[in-house]
Design a protein around this motif. Structure first.
Motif, PDB file in Angstrom:
ATOM      1  N   THR A  32       0.883  -1.212  -0.010  1.00  0.00           N
ATOM      2  CA  THR A  32      -0.043  -0.093   0.107  1.00  0.00           C
ATOM      3  C   THR A  32       0.774   1.466   0.020  1.00  0.00           C
ATOM      4  OG1 THR A  32      -1.843  -1.182   1.110  1.00  0.00           O
ATOM      5  CG2 THR A  32      -1.767   1.190   1.087  1.00  0.00           C
ATOM      6  N   ASN A  33       1.897   1.317   0.663  1.00  0.00           N
ATOM      7  CA  ASN A  33       2.862   2.473   0.744  1.00  0.00           C
ATOM      8  C   ASN A  33       3.456   2.632  -0.703  1.00  0.00           C
ATOM      9  OD1 ASN A  33       2.243   2.879   3.376  1.00  0.00           O
ATOM     10  ND2 ASN A  33       4.318   1.666   3.946  1.00  0.00           N
ATOM     11  N   ALA A  34       3.742   1.299  -1.220  1.00  0.00           N
ATOM     12  CA  ALA A  34       4.370   1.673  -2.738  1.00  0.00           C
ATOM     13  C   ALA A  34       3.325   2.307  -3.440  1.00  0.00           C
ATOM     14  CB  ALA A  34       4.730   0.278  -3.280  1.00  0.00           C
ATOM     15  N   ILE A  35       2.067   1.830  -3.312  1.00  0.00           N
ATOM     16  CA  ILE A  35       1.085   2.515  -4.438  1.00  0.00           C
ATOM     17  C   ILE A  35       1.029   3.921  -4.055  1.00  0.00           C
ATOM     18  CG2 ILE A  35      -1.344   2.366  -4.910  1.00  0.00           C
ATOM     19  CD1 ILE A  35      -1.238  -0.820  -4.383  1.00  0.00           C
ATOM     20  N   MET A  36       0.721   4.111  -2.763  1.00  0.00           N
ATOM     21  CA  MET A  36       0.578   5.797  -2.415  1.00  0.00           C
ATOM     22  C   MET A  36       1.855   6.496  -2.576  1.00  0.00           C
ATOM     23  SD  MET A  36      -2.439   5.269  -1.020  1.00  0.00           S
ATOM     24  CE  MET A  36      -2.350   7.262  -0.495  1.00  0.00           C
ATOM     25  N   VAL A  37       2.941   6.086  -2.632  1.00  0.00           N
ATOM     26  CA  VAL A  37       4.037   7.010  -2.886  1.00  0.00           C
ATOM     27  C   VAL A  37       4.021   7.224  -4.609  1.00  0.00           C
ATOM     28  CG1 VAL A  37       6.763   7.104  -3.006  1.00  0.00           C
ATOM     29  CG2 VAL A  37       5.663   6.364  -1.107  1.00  0.00           C
ATOM     30  N   GLY A  38       4.020   6.139  -5.131  1.00  0.00           N
ATOM     31  CA  GLY A  38       3.781   6.260  -6.694  1.00  0.00           C
ATOM     32  C   GLY A  38       2.619   7.125  -7.147  1.00  0.00           C
ATOM     33  N   MET A  39       1.391   7.062  -6.558  1.00  0.00           N
ATOM     34  CA  MET A  39       0.254   8.144  -6.931  1.00  0.00           C
ATOM     35  C   MET A  39       0.620   9.546  -6.398  1.00  0.00           C
ATOM     36  SD  MET A  39      -3.137   6.353  -6.177  1.00  0.00           S
ATOM     37  CE  MET A  39      -4.229   8.029  -6.603  1.00  0.00           C
ATOM     38  N   LEU A  40       1.409   9.512  -5.357  1.00  0.00           N
ATOM     39  CA  LEU A  40       1.831  10.785  -4.888  1.00  0.00           C
ATOM     40  C   LEU A  40       2.725  11.668  -5.884  1.00  0.00           C
ATOM     41  CD1 LEU A  40       1.389  13.174  -2.652  1.00  0.00           C
ATOM     42  CD2 LEU A  40       3.376  11.872  -1.409  1.00  0.00           C
ATOM     43  N   GLY A  95       1.042  -4.974  -9.871  1.00  0.00           N
ATOM     44  CA  GLY A  95      -0.032  -4.958 -10.965  1.00  0.00           C
ATOM     45  C   GLY A  95      -0.880  -3.450 -10.912  1.00  0.00           C
ATOM     46  N   ILE A  96      -1.179  -3.155  -9.757  1.00  0.00           N
ATOM     47  CA  ILE A  96      -1.791  -1.931  -9.418  1.00  0.00           C
ATOM     48  C   ILE A  96      -1.063  -0.656  -9.773  1.00  0.00           C
ATOM     49  CG2 ILE A  96      -2.994  -0.646  -7.758  1.00  0.00           C
ATOM     50  CD1 ILE A  96      -4.207  -3.096  -6.643  1.00  0.00           C
ATOM     51  N   LEU A  97       0.262  -0.862  -9.283  1.00  0.00           N
ATOM     52  CA  LEU A  97       1.124   0.080  -9.241  1.00  0.00           C
ATOM     53  C   LEU A  97       1.484   0.367 -10.915  1.00  0.00           C
ATOM     54  CD1 LEU A  97       2.932   2.168  -7.806  1.00  0.00           C
ATOM     55  CD2 LEU A  97       4.642   0.581  -7.763  1.00  0.00           C
ATOM     56  N   LEU A  98       1.608  -0.766 -11.578  1.00  0.00           N
ATOM     57  CA  LEU A  98       1.697  -0.520 -13.015  1.00  0.00           C
ATOM     58  C   LEU A  98       0.759   0.112 -13.755  1.00  0.00           C
ATOM     59  CD1 LEU A  98       3.755  -1.044 -15.452  1.00  0.00           C
ATOM     60  CD2 LEU A  98       2.691  -3.443 -15.641  1.00  0.00           C
ATOM     61  N   THR A  99      -0.402  -0.278 -13.289  1.00  0.00           N
ATOM     62  CA  THR A  99      -1.602   0.312 -13.854  1.00  0.00           C
ATOM     63  C   THR A  99      -1.821   1.769 -13.699  1.00  0.00           C
ATOM     64  OG1 THR A  99      -2.859  -1.999 -13.493  1.00  0.00           O
ATOM     65  CG2 THR A  99      -4.011   0.116 -13.693  1.00  0.00           C
ATOM     66  N   ILE A 100      -1.416   2.256 -12.444  1.00  0.00           N
ATOM     67  CA  ILE A 100      -1.446   3.818 -12.148  1.00  0.00           C
ATOM     68  C   ILE A 100      -0.520   4.390 -13.278  1.00  0.00           C
ATOM     69  CG2 ILE A 100      -0.639   5.564 -10.656  1.00  0.00           C
ATOM     70  CD1 ILE A 100      -1.432   3.591  -8.527  1.00  0.00           C
ATOM     71  N   GLY A 101       0.642   3.956 -13.508  1.00  0.00           N
ATOM     72  CA  GLY A 101       1.576   4.494 -14.582  1.00  0.00           C
ATOM     73  C   GLY A 101       0.931   4.434 -15.983  1.00  0.00           C
ATOM     74  N   MET A 102       0.286   3.286 -16.256  1.00  0.00           N
ATOM     75  CA  MET A 102      -0.164   3.288 -17.317  1.00  0.00           C
ATOM     76  C   MET A 102      -1.581   4.117 -17.573  1.00  0.00           C
ATOM     77  SD  MET A 102      -0.347  -0.662 -17.986  1.00  0.00           S
ATOM     78  CE  MET A 102      -0.985  -0.747 -19.795  1.00  0.00           C
ATOM     79  N   ALA A 103      -2.412   4.364 -16.496  1.00  0.00           N
ATOM     80  CA  ALA A 103      -3.439   5.166 -16.692  1.00  0.00           C
ATOM     81  C   ALA A 103      -2.876   6.734 -16.782  1.00  0.00           C
ATOM     82  CB  ALA A 103      -4.234   5.123 -15.354  1.00  0.00           C
ATOM     83  N   ILE A 104      -1.811   7.107 -16.062  1.00  0.00           N
ATOM     84  CA  ILE A 104      -1.283   8.685 -16.377  1.00  0.00           C
ATOM     85  C   ILE A 104      -0.662   8.744 -17.486  1.00  0.00           C
ATOM     86  CG2 ILE A 104       0.854   8.653 -15.668  1.00  0.00           C
ATOM     87  CD1 ILE A 104      -2.211  10.801 -14.284  1.00  0.00           C
ATOM     88  N   ASP A 105      -0.337   7.732 -18.225  1.00  0.00           N
ATOM     89  CA  ASP A 105       0.331   7.791 -19.438  1.00  0.00           C
ATOM     90  C   ASP A 105      -0.758   7.893 -20.635  1.00  0.00           C
ATOM     91  OD1 ASP A 105       2.762   7.080 -21.388  1.00  0.00           O
ATOM     92  OD2 ASP A 105       1.231   5.528 -22.208  1.00  0.00           O
ATOM     93  N   ALA A 106      -1.862   7.342 -20.533  1.00  0.00           N
ATOM     94  CA  ALA A 106      -2.912   7.770 -21.590  1.00  0.00           C
ATOM     95  C   ALA A 106      -3.288   9.239 -21.457  1.00  0.00           C
ATOM     96  CB  ALA A 106      -4.178   7.087 -21.036  1.00  0.00           C
ATOM     97  N   ASN A 107      -3.294   9.991 -20.160  1.00  0.00           N
ATOM     98  CA  ASN A 107      -3.651  11.226 -19.848  1.00  0.00           C
ATOM     99  C   ASN A 107      -2.537  12.083 -20.639  1.00  0.00           C
ATOM    100  OD1 ASN A 107      -5.346  10.125 -17.382  1.00  0.00           O
ATOM    101  ND2 ASN A 107      -6.095  11.815 -18.593  1.00  0.00           N
ATOM    102  N   VAL A 108      -1.078  11.687 -20.482  1.00  0.00           N
ATOM    103  CA  VAL A 108       0.126  12.517 -21.196  1.00  0.00           C
ATOM    104  C   VAL A 108      -0.150  12.247 -22.278  1.00  0.00           C
ATOM    105  CG1 VAL A 108       2.555  12.324 -21.266  1.00  0.00           C
ATOM    106  CG2 VAL A 108       1.433  11.700 -18.958  1.00  0.00           C
ATOM    107  N   LEU A 109      -0.291  11.083 -23.221  1.00  0.00           N
ATOM    108  CA  LEU A 109      -0.600  11.163 -24.596  1.00  0.00           C
ATOM    109  C   LEU A 109      -1.857  12.192 -25.084  1.00  0.00           C
ATOM    110  CD1 LEU A 109      -0.660   7.539 -25.147  1.00  0.00           C
ATOM    111  CD2 LEU A 109       1.217   9.020 -26.066  1.00  0.00           C
TER     112      LEU A 109
END
Length: 616
Positions: free
Chosen positions: A455-463, A510-524
């Motif tokens: 959870t900490n890894a996901i929260m830091v990645g999101m922040l 996988g959730i952490l990777l999904t966060i990166g992929m989700a923001i990648d779509a917005n970057v595009l």
């Protein structure tokens, strides 16, 4: 006008996000450390048991969160694991050996959420804790059983075809069946009959008027494969029957089975149900035999001496009328005198066999023999526990009428035992005994540590992602952050709703990777809008073209990743499957939030009106 939200867009986003938030809500309620108390053989769980436990806990200074009697067992919830462990000792001292006390984690979902089917995500063994078993199938006993069953089949086939035989005996060590006849004509007729019914057996004439049936190599291999495959199916049925959420039951090697039970902290109950090889045999009482002579050691050749549950000897015929392999349904109930009984349903073949066997036995006594294998303190040469076969007569009754596919057995000690016996028979009798060669328990504290780290890894990645988007893309970046938060809620809601989805530690990756992929779509999308603005388009045209032209790129890149997730799920096992499921669901949710949710807010804030400059 460009960039206007239609009513369907609002409805889709509101419904999808509302349902997702509702089904993600149970994850805010952590599981309660609990004791699950079941009656063992000969005992029964009642409200008096609950009151007895409550009194014992109070005397020891323990205050349970709740203690209820449900589904024939006592469930006691506690505020922390320390009270849970102390309470188990108190419960064992109070109730004695007649009850099985297991540590568990009970869901704390409110009743109103539970009523609509909302439940927290299923957690894997590495997150929730639980027990891991490595079981080995006793192939020697499995092959012996097949040889003995073949003896019964051959006797029935020859009898129905009216082929006279002298004897049909099993040569268990050599996996053969020997058939002796009085005349050569009978031998030839038997060989023609039996070889036509079972072409995988090898029939040879060994001595004069003796026919030997031997298993071929193909037949032996098939029997071994079937023994493991059927045991896996039966173990799955038993795990489902004891209510373990998202268990793992899979084959490992030629003769071993891996069983993982998330949330179960005490192996006693699981071992009792999973390892029990319970089945029934129905035999006629040998009324013509001399019981006293049999007790003195002079048992007739076609009879066998058993004991009933009171230790009284019963002389039964060796011929088995029916075995438990034909049982397809079993449930416990009470007879007209309020005594526990087990109602049994047979398959078509078993029903016909039983009907023929009891047709000429009306007025005679039939016994129900309960058979199970239990571990002993002895070890074999490989250091494995030796299983002891225990047989006892649980019921002797007079056949009042010709029996068919449905009948009942009585003589069971208690309702709890009737339920347990019905459970085992309904799930099926194991084809061969199994023994546990490896056993591991993963504590809930270790699982909780994994959850906190993940959870900490996901929260830091999101922040970090949120800060980057807010600084680099300004106001439009804040909208992307709203879409990102919506993606996380949507992902958790879907994972909670999908029946087969189990969250593991790799799944959190996988959730952490999904966060990166989700923001990648917005970057595009944002970069495409910037390009359109740089090319001189108006704000409204840039928003419209940015979303439309980025959609194809987003779809193509996510489809390739989705295909990889499918391949991982198909070829992987255990944690790899968990990662693949989370990744696949995350891809779908990220496309939805990037294309639909973010566009709804962009259109709502800047669309449909004259804007000189877009904060991007």
């Amino acid at each position: 006008m460009l960039n206007q939200n239609s009513i369907w867009r609002y409805l889709v986003v509101i419904i999808v996000m509302g349902v997702s938030m509702l089904y993600a809500l149970p994850n805010l309620y952590p599981n309660d450390p609990s004791l699950q108390i079941n009656a063992s053989r000969g005992a029964d769980v009642t409200q008096q048991t609950v009151d007895q436990l409550q009194k014992a806990f109070t005397e020891q200074g323990l205050t349970p969160k709740s203690a209820v009697l449900e589904k024939g067992q006592v469930l006691v919830r506690f505020l922390n694991t320390e009270d849970q462990l102390k309470a188990r000792e108190v419960a064992n001292d109070t109730l004695g050996d007649n009850f099985v006390t297991a540590l568990n984690l009970a869901p704390a979902t409110p009743a109103w959420l539970d009523a609509i089917g909302a439940a927290p995500m299923k957690l894997g063994l590495d997150l929730r804790g639980g027990v891991h078993f490595l079981m080995e199938v006793d192939m020697k006993t499995a092959m012996e059983k097949n040889v003995n069953d073949l003896v019964l089949v051959y006797r029935t086939d020859l009898r129905e075809a009216k082929v006279r035989y002298r004897a049909v005996t099993a040569d268990v060590p050599n996996l053969k069946v020997n058939l002796s006849f009085r005349t050569a004509e009978d031998l030839a007729a038997a060989q023609t009959l039996l070889s036509s019914k079972d072409r995988e057996m090898t029939f040879t004439e060994t001595d004069e008027l003796t026919l030997t049936a031997a298993f071929s190599d193909v037949k032996i291999k098939a029997l071994r494969e079937d023994a493991v495959a059927q045991n896996i199916t039966i173990i799955r049925n038993r795990v489902n029957a004891i209510g373990v959420a998202e268990p793992l039951v899979q084959r490992q090697g030629a003769e071993r089975i891996v069983v993982q039970l998330p949330g179960v902290q005490d192996t006693a109950r699981a071992k009792e149900i999973l390892g029990a090889t319970a089945t029934l045999e129905f035999r006629m009482v040998d009324e013509a035999g001399d019981l006293q002579s049999a007790i003195d050691g002079r048992v007739p050749p076609n009879a066998q001496l058993y004991n009933d549950r009171q230790g009284r000897p019963v002389l039964l015929q060796k011929r088995v009328m029916l075995t438990g392999n034909h049982i397809i349904g079993a449930n416990s109930s009470f007879d007209e005198y309020s005594r526990p009984q087990v109602n049994i349903d047979l398959d078509a073949k078993g029903g016909n066999t039983f009907s023929q066997a009891t047709k000429e036995a009306i007025g005679k006594s039939m016994a129900t023999v309960f058979i199970e294998y239990k571990p002993t303190d002895k070890k074999d040469a490989q250091g494995r526990t030796i299983l002891e076969k225990k047989e006892e007569v649980i019921n002797v009754a007079t056949i009042q009428a010709r029996l068919g596919r449905s009948f009942r057995i009585t003589g069971v000690d208690s309702p709890a035992e009737a339920q347990n016996l019905a459970l085992l028979l309904r799930a099926g009798a194991l084809i061969a005994p199994i023994q546990i060669v490896e056993e591991r328990t993963i504590g809930p504290s270790l699982g909780q540590e994994n959850i906190e780290l993940g959870t900490n890894a996901i929260m830091v990645g999101m922040l970090l992602t949120v800060i980057f988007m807010a600084i680099y893309y300004k106001g439009v970046g804040l909208v992307a952050n709203v879409a990102l938060a919506s993606n996380v809620v949507l992902l958790i809601g879907v994972l909670s709703m999908v029946p087969g989805a189990t969250l593991t530690l790799p799944g959190m990756a996988g959730i952490l990777l999904t966060i990166g992929m989700a923001i990648d779509a917005n970057v595009l999308i944002n970069e495409r809008i910037r390009e359109e603005l740089a090319n001189g388009r108006s704000v409204q045209q840039a928003i419209h073209e940015g979303y439309n032209r980025a959609f194809a790129t987003i779809t193509d890149s996510n489809i390739t990743t989705f295909l990889v997730a499918i391949i991982l799920f198909g070829l992987g096992s255990g944690p790899v499957k968990g990662f693949a499921v989370t990744l696949a669901i995350g891809i779908i949710t990220s496309i939805f939030t990037a294309v639909t949710v973010s566009r709804l807010f962009v259109n709502l804030i800047w669309g449909g009106r004259k804007v000189e400059k877009l904060p991007i």
